[in-house]
Design a protein around this motif. Structure first.
Motif, PDB file in Angstrom:
ATOM      1  N   ALA A 122       2.321   5.752  11.988  1.00 36.03           N
ATOM      2  CA  ALA A 122       0.952   6.154  12.383  1.00 36.03           C
ATOM      3  C   ALA A 122       0.011   5.412  11.196  1.00 36.03           C
ATOM      4  CB  ALA A 122       0.873   7.528  12.665  1.00 36.03           C
ATOM      5  N   TYR A 123       0.159   5.820   9.936  1.00 38.43           N
ATOM      6  CA  TYR A 123      -0.539   5.243   9.234  1.00 38.43           C
ATOM      7  C   TYR A 123      -0.523   3.715   9.045  1.00 38.43           C
ATOM      8  CZ  TYR A 123      -0.660   9.748   7.090  1.00 38.43           C
ATOM      9  OH  TYR A 123      -0.908  11.208   6.701  1.00 38.43           O
ATOM     10  N   GLU A 134      -2.565   2.613  11.723  1.00 36.17           N
ATOM     11  CA  GLU A 134      -4.134   2.445  11.679  1.00 36.17           C
ATOM     12  C   GLU A 134      -4.482   1.507  10.719  1.00 36.17           C
ATOM     13  OE1 GLU A 134      -5.166   6.469   9.948  1.00 36.17           O
ATOM     14  OE2 GLU A 134      -7.004   5.365   9.347  1.00 36.17           O
ATOM     15  N   HIS A 157      -3.024  -1.367  10.122  1.00 36.47           N
ATOM     16  CA  HIS A 157      -2.903  -2.785  10.651  1.00 36.47           C
ATOM     17  C   HIS A 157      -4.142  -2.786  11.637  1.00 36.47           C
ATOM     18  CE1 HIS A 157      -1.791  -5.345  14.514  1.00 36.47           C
ATOM     19  NE2 HIS A 157      -1.684  -6.095  13.653  1.00 36.47           N
ATOM     20  N   MET A 202      -7.325  -1.466  11.205  1.00 41.44           N
ATOM     21  CA  MET A 202      -8.618  -1.377  10.597  1.00 41.44           C
ATOM     22  C   MET A 202      -8.589  -2.272   9.438  1.00 41.44           C
ATOM     23  SD  MET A 202     -10.244   1.131  11.684  1.00 41.44           S
ATOM     24  CE  MET A 202     -10.058   2.149  13.011  1.00 41.44           C
ATOM     25  N   MET A 203      -7.705  -2.790   8.760  1.00 40.69           N
ATOM     26  CA  MET A 203      -7.683  -3.922   7.768  1.00 40.69           C
ATOM     27  C   MET A 203      -6.786  -4.990   8.119  1.00 40.69           C
ATOM     28  SD  MET A 203      -8.919  -3.664   4.704  1.00 40.69           S
ATOM     29  CE  MET A 203      -8.911  -2.462   3.422  1.00 40.69           C
ATOM     30  N   LEU A 248      -5.075   1.566  18.308  1.00 38.77           N
ATOM     31  CA  LEU A 248      -5.131   3.216  18.542  1.00 38.77           C
ATOM     32  C   LEU A 248      -6.460   3.648  18.733  1.00 38.77           C
ATOM     33  CD1 LEU A 248      -2.998   5.552  19.006  1.00 38.77           C
ATOM     34  CD2 LEU A 248      -3.172   5.727  16.426  1.00 38.77           C
ATOM     35  N   PHE A 249      -7.310   3.212  17.752  1.00 42.50           N
ATOM     36  CA  PHE A 249      -8.726   3.767  17.433  1.00 42.50           C
ATOM     37  C   PHE A 249      -9.835   3.082  18.310  1.00 42.50           C
ATOM     38  CE2 PHE A 249      -6.217   5.117  13.874  1.00 42.50           C
ATOM     39  CZ  PHE A 249      -6.444   6.610  13.912  1.00 42.50           C
ATOM     40  N   LEU A 250      -9.764   1.598  18.563  1.00 41.07           N
ATOM     41  CA  LEU A 250     -10.840   1.068  18.658  1.00 41.07           C
ATOM     42  C   LEU A 250     -10.635   0.320  20.071  1.00 41.07           C
ATOM     43  CD1 LEU A 250     -11.283  -0.982  15.579  1.00 41.07           C
ATOM     44  CD2 LEU A 250     -12.823   0.713  16.184  1.00 41.07           C
ATOM     45  N   HIS A 251     -11.809   0.536  21.004  1.00 44.80           N
ATOM     46  CA  HIS A 251     -11.730   0.161  22.426  1.00 44.80           C
ATOM     47  C   HIS A 251     -12.234  -1.483  22.434  1.00 44.80           C
ATOM     48  CE1 HIS A 251     -12.335   0.134  26.580  1.00 44.80           C
ATOM     49  NE2 HIS A 251     -13.559  -0.329  26.477  1.00 44.80           N
ATOM     50  N   ASN A 252     -11.398  -2.126  22.886  1.00 47.89           N
ATOM     51  CA  ASN A 252     -11.884  -3.728  23.272  1.00 47.89           C
ATOM     52  C   ASN A 252     -12.170  -4.505  22.128  1.00 47.89           C
ATOM     53  OD1 ASN A 252     -11.511  -5.484  25.064  1.00 47.89           O
ATOM     54  ND2 ASN A 252     -13.192  -4.528  26.577  1.00 47.89           N
ATOM     55  N   PRO A 302     -10.967  -7.166  11.350  1.00 48.61           N
ATOM     56  CA  PRO A 302     -10.723  -5.646  11.374  1.00 48.61           C
ATOM     57  C   PRO A 302     -12.042  -5.100  10.542  1.00 48.61           C
ATOM     58  CG  PRO A 302      -8.688  -6.947  10.785  1.00 48.61           C
ATOM     59  CD  PRO A 302      -9.750  -8.071  11.255  1.00 48.61           C
ATOM     60  N   PRO A 303     -12.416  -3.879  10.861  1.00 48.75           N
ATOM     61  CA  PRO A 303     -13.563  -3.671  10.481  1.00 48.75           C
ATOM     62  C   PRO A 303     -13.711  -2.958   8.985  1.00 48.75           C
ATOM     63  CG  PRO A 303     -12.837  -1.930  12.054  1.00 48.75           C
ATOM     64  CD  PRO A 303     -11.942  -2.990  11.935  1.00 48.75           C
TER      65      PRO A 303
END
Lengths: 383, 172, 218
Positions: free
Chosen positions: B106-107, B110, B112, B114-115, B128-132, B137-138
């Motif tokens: 899971a980490y 995440e 992958h 976000m970074m 998993l977290f962001l829509h569309n 990566p933020p």
């Protein structure tokens, strides 16, 4: 349940194509869901077969937002990582910053930190016990516990001016000293909470419905819990004597006696009982803290906090919250803003990993109770 | 376990690959090249560092590298170890640790998202977290959240017309 | 008859029938059990015995189909926005939306955060906003009282606005939710190439390769 001849389980029926499975969205909009989080459950009848966590509804880009705010300004953002138990976040972040700065918090400041941490823990444990009661259908227990929690919030309001997000800790200590008579009011509150506790014990812990529903649900062994990153009450419920307040003490805990009660057994009932034991221990710790409050300033002088500059380096700091380990890994490049802050929340191991092990085979009615027993708090998964 | 004893044991197995630093406050730091990172984590897990607290990733555009930090803790020795390894930034990838710790999956998923670090062998790296999400990566340093927010969530940024003045009977 | 009632947008000269309807509407508001953000933490205190929302005839409701009131309790990530719109459209009229805290008004503390929308009223009509972070239970109850007054006066007609200007709302929703292109600059994942992944495996050290098989029981 009626099953045709030759079939013993629903799973076999499904393999034979005679019984269709379907997807059930447990959350985000579901009365049993704790917060804005979702599991997509593949079901046969009322039994869960597969689970897919649907996280991210509460994602708000914390770690990025912290990079664009000054060191001290981030304290206003941080409590929002965990809504029911905000103070451990502030303390963990401030401790990491202090570690980089190499600054010592005055002893009264550390004392105030511990007192607010324990009060916050009590409030969060009430929320947890009430949530568990609600998940099992005992709404009156939940309603009553919310009142007690509100009394704790009143003390916070007197101390910090805010009910929910206190923003009380700053790098170097705490914002202000306690007002006149505040410690006495906390003592009186503790007397009241302790006097009330037997009633809640009768409502929740001596209740056969609770006992029968939780016993044997989703057991984990000590090894499994340690290896899968479970911390806090859920870990202690497996019999492991682990508590960050003892293992890596911070704030006033090095100077205060902290016992680690464990329940053992590792099932949902043990976890529920563990929360109750933690509660009693927390009250005892608060009494010990209140018995000898040192004098002195409550924060170290760091100059203008808005212009705080932190030397380059990285530090990890962790705090035992009511749900487990809250950790902040802070990286600084010597500037006025953090270079990177990453957050370790206690809910992710159970919420995103153990769900794959525990939920399949479970009845739909138990999913909410399972979530409550692990005290899964979605905001710190999503951040 | 003392830091000296630990670092000498480490040197026996990993030689110069793992560089040890005592950060103080019962926190140790290990720097290791990517190829040796997983064996090191496995070594740590077998030597009582059973608790993987989490994995974090730090972007260093200055060095054109991304640093992965594995946080492991020993309940027995009460020591926190930060295992740091670096990967190139353009094509950031790493071996998965989910065979060692299940929750690492899971980490990594995440990180992958976000970074933008790819984890070789991870069974599920779906968003998993962001829509569309189609942008970079933020959590990369060259992503500007303010510009994104203003462009993505305001009418001016979206290039859409504001609500027309209504025909009398609708409150504005 | 029904149409006349529904489409009588903010009529100062309410018909007697509508004012009777509104009286009963305001006295039995069921709010949807949906905690969209951190503001939900102040709902249990407002609901339970200390502040006791139920004395105003309000209670929680599990399903959107039987709820009258949608509380947007705090910030809305895009992922939640999709679900909120879904829930809102499932609710039956008359329905009211209360924005809770600063975030639905202008983004609040998350105004520059990348996953959080800034102005809720672009996507669904908001009948009442409560400023503050967090709004206290007293403020929440005060807002509900004001909403009741608005309902009685026939001013809380967000649902009628939504129906009338559906095109405008849908356009805004689609612009955010059905995005097909990058906002700032597109990002290509270099590892979507299977050959590259395979070549990385080939170069991997032997001790790591042994761990290759994907464990499915994880």
């Amino acid at each position: 349940m009626y099953l045709p001849d030759g079939y013993t389980t629903l799973e076999k029926l499904r393999e034979a194509g005679e019984y269709a499975d379907y997807d059930l969205f447990f959350g985000p909009n579901h009365p049993g869901m704790h917060g804005n989080f979702g599991y997509v459950l593949t079901m046969i009848g009322t039994e869960v077969v597969r689970v897919r966590p649907n996280a991210g509804q509460l994602h708000r880009g914390f770690e990025k937002a912290m990079e664009n705010k000054a060191w001290a300004a981030n304290v206003s953002l941080i409590p929002r990582v965990c809504v029911p138990d905000p103070d451990p976040n502030e303390v963990a972040y401030c401790q990491a910053v202090e570690k980089l700065l190499g600054c010592e918090v005055p002893i009264r400041g550390r004392w105030m930190r511990s007192i607010t941490l324990e009060l916050s823990r009590l409030g969060s444990l009430y929320m947890g016990m009430g949530g568990l009661a609600g998940a099992l259908g005992h709404y009156s227990t939940m309603y009553l516990m919310m009142i007690e929690r509100d009394l704790i919030l009143d003390r916070f309001e007197a101390l910090t001016g805010a009910r929910v997000y206190h923003i009380y800790n700053v790098p170097g200590g705490v914002r202000n000293d306690a007002p006149e008579g505040w410690f006495d009011s906390v003592s009186r509150l503790l007397d009241h909470l302790e006097a009330q506790m037997p009633e809640y014990d009768r409502l929740l812990y001596e209740n056969h419905v609770v006992w029968d529903r939780l016993q044997g649900m989703a057991p984990i062994t000590a090894e499994e819990a340690m290896a899968s990153g479970v911390t806090g009450p859920a870990l202690r419920a497996t019999g492991v004597k682990a508590d960050i307040r003892v293992d890596a003490p911070y704030a006033a805990y090095p100077e205060i006696q902290v016992d680690i009660p464990t329940s053992g057994g590792g099932d949902a009932l043990a976890r529920a009982v563990q929360v109750r034991l933690d509660f009693a221990e927390s009250v005892r710790i608060l009494r010990r803290l209140l018995a000898r409050i040192p004098d002195g300033p409550v924060h170290a002088d760091l100059g203008n906090l808005a212009k705080l500059k932190v030397p380059a380096g990285d530090a990890y700091s962790k705090v035992e919250s009511s749900k487990g380990e809250f950790g902040y890994y802070v990286v600084s490049d010597g500037g006025e803003k953090p270079y990177r802050v990453s957050v370790r929340g206690p809910s992710l191991p159970a919420g995103l990993y153990l769900c794959h092990k525990h939920l399949p085979g479970m009845k739909i009615d138990d999913v909410a109770a399972w979530m409550a027993s692990f005290a899964i708090c979605p905001p710190d998964i999503d951040r | 376990m003392t830091p000296e004893r630990f670092s000498s044991q480490l040197a026996r197995f990993f030689g110069d690959d793992a560089r040890f630093t005592d950060k103080g406050g019962a926190q140790w730091e290990l720097r290791v090249p990517r190829d040796r990172c997983l064996p090191l984590l496995s070594f740590l897990r077998d030597h009582s560092f059973v608790h993987l607290a989490f994995i974090s990733a730090v972007d260093w555009p200055r060095d054109q590298e991304i640093e992965l930090v594995y946080h492991v803790w020993s309940y027995e020795h009460r020591v926190h170890v930060l295992v740091k390894t670096r990967t190139e930034r353009e094509k950031a990838w790493m071996f998965t640790a989910h065979r060692l710790w299940g929750q690492a999956q899971a980490y990594e998923q995440e990180i992958h998202e976000m970074m933008g670090v790819f984890f070789l062998g991870n069974p599920d790296l779906s968003p998993l977290f962001l829509h569309n999400w189609h942008d970079r990566p933020p959590l990369r340093k060259d992503f500007d959240p303010k510009a994104y927010s203003l462009k993505a969530y305001t009418l001016a940024g979206l290039g859409l017309a504001p609500e027309q003045k209504e025909d009398g009977d609708v409150p504005s | 008859m029904e149409d006349a009632v529904l489409f009588n947008l903010r009529d100062e000269r309410q018909s007697a029938w509508e004012s009777v309807l509104n009286y009963f509407r305001k006295r039995s508001m069921w709010m949807l059990y949906y905690c969209t953000g951190c503001g939900a933490i102040e709902l249990p205190p407002s609901m339970t015995s200390r502040y006791d929302m139920e004395r105003f005839g309000m209670g929680p409701m599990a399903t959107p189909r039987q709820a009258d009131l949608l509380l947007i309790t705090g910030y809305l990530s895009v992922k939640t926005l999709k679900r909120v719109i879904r829930s809102y459209e499932q609710m039956q009229e008359p329905k009211y939306v209360v924005g809770f805290g600063s975030c639905p008004i202008n983004g609040g503390i998350y105004w520059d955060a990348y996953p959080v929308i800034n102005h809720l009223e672009l996507f669904i009509p908001v009948d009442m906003s409560i400023a503050g972070c967090m709004p206290r239970p007293q403020a929440v109850l005060d807002a509900f009282q004001k909403l009741m007054d608005e309902i009685q006066a026939g001013k809380a007609v967000g649902y009628k606005r939504y129906r009338k200007h559906l095109d405008w709302y849908k356009r805004n929703q689609d612009a955010v939710l059905a995005r097909t292109e990058a906002v700032l600059e597109p990002w290509e994942d270099p590892f979507s190439d299977a050959a590259l992944v395979e070549s990385l495996w080939n170069d991997a050290p032997a001790e790591v390769k042994e761990m290759r098989e994907v464990r499915h029981d994880a």
